[in-house]
Design an enzyme around this catalytic site. Structure first.
Site, PDB file in Angstrom:
ATOM      1  N   ARG A   1      -8.699  -0.438   4.975  1.00 58.51           N
ATOM      2  CA  ARG A   1      -7.834   0.542   4.328  1.00 58.51           C
ATOM      3  C   ARG A   1      -6.526  -0.067   3.889  1.00 58.51           C
ATOM      4  NH1 ARG A   1      -7.090   6.117   7.313  1.00 58.51           N
ATOM      5  NH2 ARG A   1      -5.798   6.277   5.460  1.00 58.51           N
TER       6      ARG A   1
ATOM      7  N   CYS B   1      -4.734  12.535  13.043  1.00 54.75           N
ATOM      8  CA  CYS B   1      -5.511  11.296  12.980  1.00 54.75           C
ATOM      9  C   CYS B   1      -5.331  10.598  14.335  1.00 54.75           C
ATOM     10  CB  CYS B   1      -5.038  10.420  11.831  1.00 54.75           C
ATOM     11  SG  CYS B   1      -3.444   9.684  12.134  1.00 54.75           S
TER      12      CYS B   1
ATOM     13  N   ARG C   1       0.513  14.570  13.234  1.00 49.67           N
ATOM     14  CA  ARG C   1       1.015  14.301  11.878  1.00 49.67           C
ATOM     15  C   ARG C   1       1.089  15.563  11.001  1.00 49.67           C
ATOM     16  NH1 ARG C   1      -1.284   8.750   9.768  1.00 49.67           N
ATOM     17  NH2 ARG C   1       0.634   8.797   8.562  1.00 49.67           N
TER      18      ARG C   1
ATOM     19  N   ASP D   1       4.397   0.498  12.234  1.00 47.20           N
ATOM     20  CA  ASP D   1       3.127  -0.079  11.775  1.00 47.20           C
ATOM     21  C   ASP D   1       2.919  -1.510  12.272  1.00 47.20           C
ATOM     22  OD1 ASP D   1       3.126   1.565   8.510  1.00 47.20           O
ATOM     23  OD2 ASP D   1       2.697   2.267  10.544  1.00 47.20           O
TER      24      ASP D   1
ATOM     25  N   LYS E   1       0.846  -1.204   0.000  1.00 47.36           N
ATOM     26  CA  LYS E   1       0.000   0.000   0.000  1.00 47.36           C
ATOM     27  C   LYS E   1       0.882   1.256   0.000  1.00 47.36           C
ATOM     28  CE  LYS E   1      -1.803   1.519   4.031  1.00 47.36           C
ATOM     29  NZ  LYS E   1      -1.507   2.915   4.391  1.00 47.36           N
ATOM     30  N   ASN E   2       1.901   1.282   0.879  1.00 46.77           N
ATOM     31  CA  ASN E   2       2.661   2.518   1.065  1.00 46.77           C
ATOM     32  C   ASN E   2       3.721   2.779   0.002  1.00 46.77           C
ATOM     33  OD1 ASN E   2       1.018   2.960   3.205  1.00 46.77           O
ATOM     34  ND2 ASN E   2       2.512   2.391   4.764  1.00 46.77           N
TER      35      ASN E   2
HETATM   36  C1  EPZ Z   1       4.148   6.860   6.449  1.00 45.85           C
HETATM   37  O1  EPZ Z   1       3.390   7.905   7.027  1.00 45.85           O
HETATM   38  C2  EPZ Z   1       3.194   5.683   6.358  1.00 45.85           C
HETATM   39  N1  EPZ Z   1       2.067   6.029   5.499  1.00 45.85           N
HETATM   40  C3  EPZ Z   1       2.702   5.311   7.753  1.00 45.85           C
HETATM   41  O2  EPZ Z   1       1.884   4.138   7.610  1.00 45.85           O
HETATM   42  C4  EPZ Z   1       3.902   4.957   8.629  1.00 45.85           C
HETATM   43  O3  EPZ Z   1       3.457   4.673   9.929  1.00 45.85           O
HETATM   44  C5  EPZ Z   1       4.871   6.154   8.652  1.00 45.85           C
HETATM   45  O4  EPZ Z   1       5.252   6.498   7.300  1.00 45.85           O
HETATM   46  C6  EPZ Z   1       6.138   5.846   9.444  1.00 45.85           C
HETATM   47  O5  EPZ Z   1       6.783   4.739   8.867  1.00 45.85           O
HETATM   48  C7  EPZ Z   1       2.238   5.987   4.157  1.00 45.85           C
HETATM   49  O6  EPZ Z   1       3.304   5.667   3.665  1.00 45.85           O
HETATM   50  C8  EPZ Z   1       1.034   6.341   3.329  1.00 45.85           C
HETATM   51  P1  EPZ Z   1       6.324  10.161   8.450  1.00 45.85           P
HETATM   52  P2  EPZ Z   1       3.992   9.425   7.009  1.00 45.85           P
HETATM   53  O7  EPZ Z   1       6.242  11.419   7.657  1.00 45.85           O
HETATM   54  O8  EPZ Z   1       4.769   9.637   5.780  1.00 45.85           O
HETATM   55  C9  EPZ Z   1       6.539  13.492  11.809  1.00 45.85           C
HETATM   56  C10 EPZ Z   1      -0.035   2.841   7.791  1.00 45.85           C
HETATM   57  O9  EPZ Z   1      -0.542   2.298   8.781  1.00 45.85           O
HETATM   58  N2  EPZ Z   1       6.428  14.464  10.698  1.00 45.85           N
HETATM   59  O10 EPZ Z   1       7.461   9.232   8.221  1.00 45.85           O
HETATM   60  O11 EPZ Z   1       2.873  10.348   7.323  1.00 45.85           O
HETATM   61  C11 EPZ Z   1       5.293  12.655  11.976  1.00 45.85           C
HETATM   62  O12 EPZ Z   1       4.340  13.326  12.766  1.00 45.85           O
HETATM   63  C12 EPZ Z   1       0.499   4.252   7.921  1.00 45.85           C
HETATM   64  O13 EPZ Z   1       0.087   2.302   6.663  1.00 45.85           O
HETATM   65  C13 EPZ Z   1       6.548  15.817  10.988  1.00 45.85           C
HETATM   66  O14 EPZ Z   1       6.720  16.210  12.136  1.00 45.85           O
HETATM   67  O15 EPZ Z   1       4.974   9.348   8.270  1.00 45.85           O
HETATM   68  C14 EPZ Z   1       5.839  11.426  12.658  1.00 45.85           C
HETATM   69  O16 EPZ Z   1       5.990  11.687  14.042  1.00 45.85           O
HETATM   70  C15 EPZ Z   1       0.234   4.844   9.290  1.00 45.85           C
HETATM   71  N3  EPZ Z   1       6.456  16.722   9.962  1.00 45.85           N
HETATM   72  C16 EPZ Z   1       7.222  11.255  12.032  1.00 45.85           C
HETATM   73  O17 EPZ Z   1       7.555  12.537  11.489  1.00 45.85           O
HETATM   74  C17 EPZ Z   1       6.273  16.310   8.654  1.00 45.85           C
HETATM   75  O18 EPZ Z   1       6.231  17.177   7.752  1.00 45.85           O
HETATM   76  C18 EPZ Z   1       7.267  10.219  10.903  1.00 45.85           C
HETATM   77  O19 EPZ Z   1       6.232  10.534  10.004  1.00 45.85           O
HETATM   78  C19 EPZ Z   1       6.160  14.928   8.388  1.00 45.85           C
HETATM   79  C20 EPZ Z   1       6.251  14.016   9.428  1.00 45.85           C
END
Ligand code: EPZ
Length: 422
Positions: free
Chosen positions: A398, A118, A123, A306, A22-23
């Site tokens: 999802r 969420c 996020r 995850d 998915k990701n």
């Molecule tokens: C991706 O989310 C995945 N989703 C998530 O999977 C996964 O948990 C996550 O990466 C971590 O591996 C998809 O790929 C669609 P991040 P993403 O940006 O990109 C902070 C699932 O269950 N952050 O790596 O949104 C954020 O809050 C989902 O399939 C900022 O602060 O995650 C988090 O604490 C859930 N500012 C950390 O970084 C930003 O601009 C990592 O988030 C972006 C992120």
């Protein structure tokens, strides 16, 4: 709304085919916007999130055909109809913000609803936005929308303040068509990012450093539509391994990349499960004396956040103390109150959960709060005494393709009851 009714205690056995990731599919589908013409993607899972991102692209003028049986998505991009990507779509799926990179790169503007938080955390998308600004975009926030404009994106050096999968993906897509070279530092190493990068390279992008924390992208003037096959889903694979483990079963995952779930298979080995790997398969077998373990979630190749909730369900069945430290999201323990309803003995201290395991959980009506917490409840129910009813199962729709069919195929007693919870 539908519910799952799961009678616990059945040992899972046999083989299960893992679907496409998915990701990886989500950013790759969006990246098709970077080129005019028809791209053909294979091994695309039929998931709610995939259907949502397809709606977003159709909203922006793409013509898309999704053959769900063959798992093939054909994406025809001609004229990008720039428009406001509405809150209704973005709030259901944060990954909609991925369209910002391609829209800025191709049309010079993007008008996307700011994704809300969420269940698992606030996020923010500040890393995405500051990266676009560094490349010359003007960003304003108005009425809950991000308005981004850029006459022409320019290559530059960007050190992301935190490792972010989404920001790495978004900025890599924007940089592919920017003028000059972009150096992204503190990048995510996730296989999903490598898959996106390989897809962009096949389109004609000039990218080096994939799979490392430093990625260099030499902008080009044009990219071409391509055919591409999505990698297997490591989180689905890990979820099934954990389901096999809690039932003390004997299962083989087909169509996986063992290196993508190494942190999980090593943890399962430490707990006492026998794991065997082949080129594209992983087998979970008989278990020896089981003991608790400690996991700390980290960016890849560390233990994936995850799989934190799913593995915590397993730990409730393992004699002794286990510890889970969640370092990625600030609120990813929402499954714990539901596990406690089933009798789990779990103590929380900030981002640390201590699990006193070894007792069989008992069935109780429980409710999913998000995709992976939902997976954790299904796993707990598979190992519990009695029949558990799980509500709000649209969350697991999802991210898991044909979940109840695949689990039934492994011998689980799981029924999806249509409208089981009006
Ligand atoms: C991706 O989310 C995945 N989703 C998530 O999977 C996964 O948990 C996550 O990466 C971590 O591996 C998809 O790929 C669609 P991040 P993403 O940006 O990109 C902070 C699932 O269950 N952050 O790596 O949104 C954020 O809050 C989902 O399939 C900022 O602060 O995650 C988090 O604490 C859930 N500012 C950390 O970084 C930003 O601009 C990592 O988030 C972006 C992120």
């Amino acid at each position: 709304m539908d519910i799952y009714r799961i009678k616990g205690g059945k040992k899972l056995s046999g083989e299960v085919e893992i679907s496409g990731a998915k990701n990886a599919a989500l950013p790759i589908i969006v990246a098709c916007m970077l080129a005019d013409g028809e791209s053909v993607l294979r091994n695309v899972p039929d998931l709610m999130d995939i259907r949502t991102i397809i709606k977003v692209l159709e909203f922006l003028g793409a013509e898309i055909d999704f053959n769900k049986e063959k798992k093939i998505v054909r994406i025809q991009v001609n004229k990008i109809k720039n428009g406001e990507v509405p809150y209704e779509l973005v709030k259901t799926m944060r990954a909609s913000v991925y369209v910002m990179g391609p829209l800025l790169a191709r049309t010079g503007e993007a008008y996307v609803s700011l994704p809300g938080g969420c269940a698992i955390g606030e996020r923010p998308v500040d890393i995405h936005l500051s990266g676009f600004e560094a490349m010359g975009a003007e960003i304003t926030l108005e009425h809950g929308y991000i308005k981004a404009t850029a006459a022409a994106l320019k290559g530059t050096s960007i050190i992301m303040r935190k490792i972010s999968v989404g920001a790495t993906a978004n900025l890599m897509m924007a940089a592919a068509l920017a003028k000059g070279k972009t150096i992204l530092e503190n990048c995510a190493l996730e296989p999903d990012i490598v898959d996106l990068g390989n897809f962009l390279i096949k389109m004609g992008a000039v990218i080096s450093g994939l799979g490392t924390d430093r990625i260099e992208i030499e902008g080009v003037s044009k990219l071409n539509p391509v055919n591409y096959t999505i990698i297997p889903d490591r989180i689905e694979a890990g979820t099934f391994l954990i389901a096999g483990a809690i039932t003390r079963g004997n299962i083989t995952l087909k169509n996986v990349i063992p290196a993508h779930i190494k942190s999980l298979t090593e943890t399962l080995g430490q707990i006492g499960f026998d794991i065997k790997e082949d080129k594209n398969s992983v087998h979970l077998g008989e278990c020896r004396k089981l003991k608790g373990a400690m996991i700390r979630t980290l960016p890849f190749p560390g233990f994936p956040t995850d799989l934190q909730a799913p593995v915590m369900s397993l730990m409730t069945s393992i004699p002794g103390i286990s510890v889970v430290i969640e370092t990625i999201f600030e609120n990813r323990f929402t499954h714990i109150p539901e596990l406690r309803r089933m009798g789990a003995d779990i103590t929380i201290e900030n981002n640390i959960a201590v699990i006193n395991g070894g007792q069989k959980l008992s069935s109780a009506p429980v409710m999913m709060s998000d995709l992976r917490a939902g997976a954790a409840l299904i796993i707990a129910a598979l190992g519990a005494k009695g029949t558990t009813e799980i509500r709000r199962i649209y969350h697991s729709d999802r991210g898991y393709e044909k979940l109840s069919e695949k689990l039934s195929g492994l011998g689980a007693d799981i029924v999806r009851v249509k409208g089981g919870n009006p």
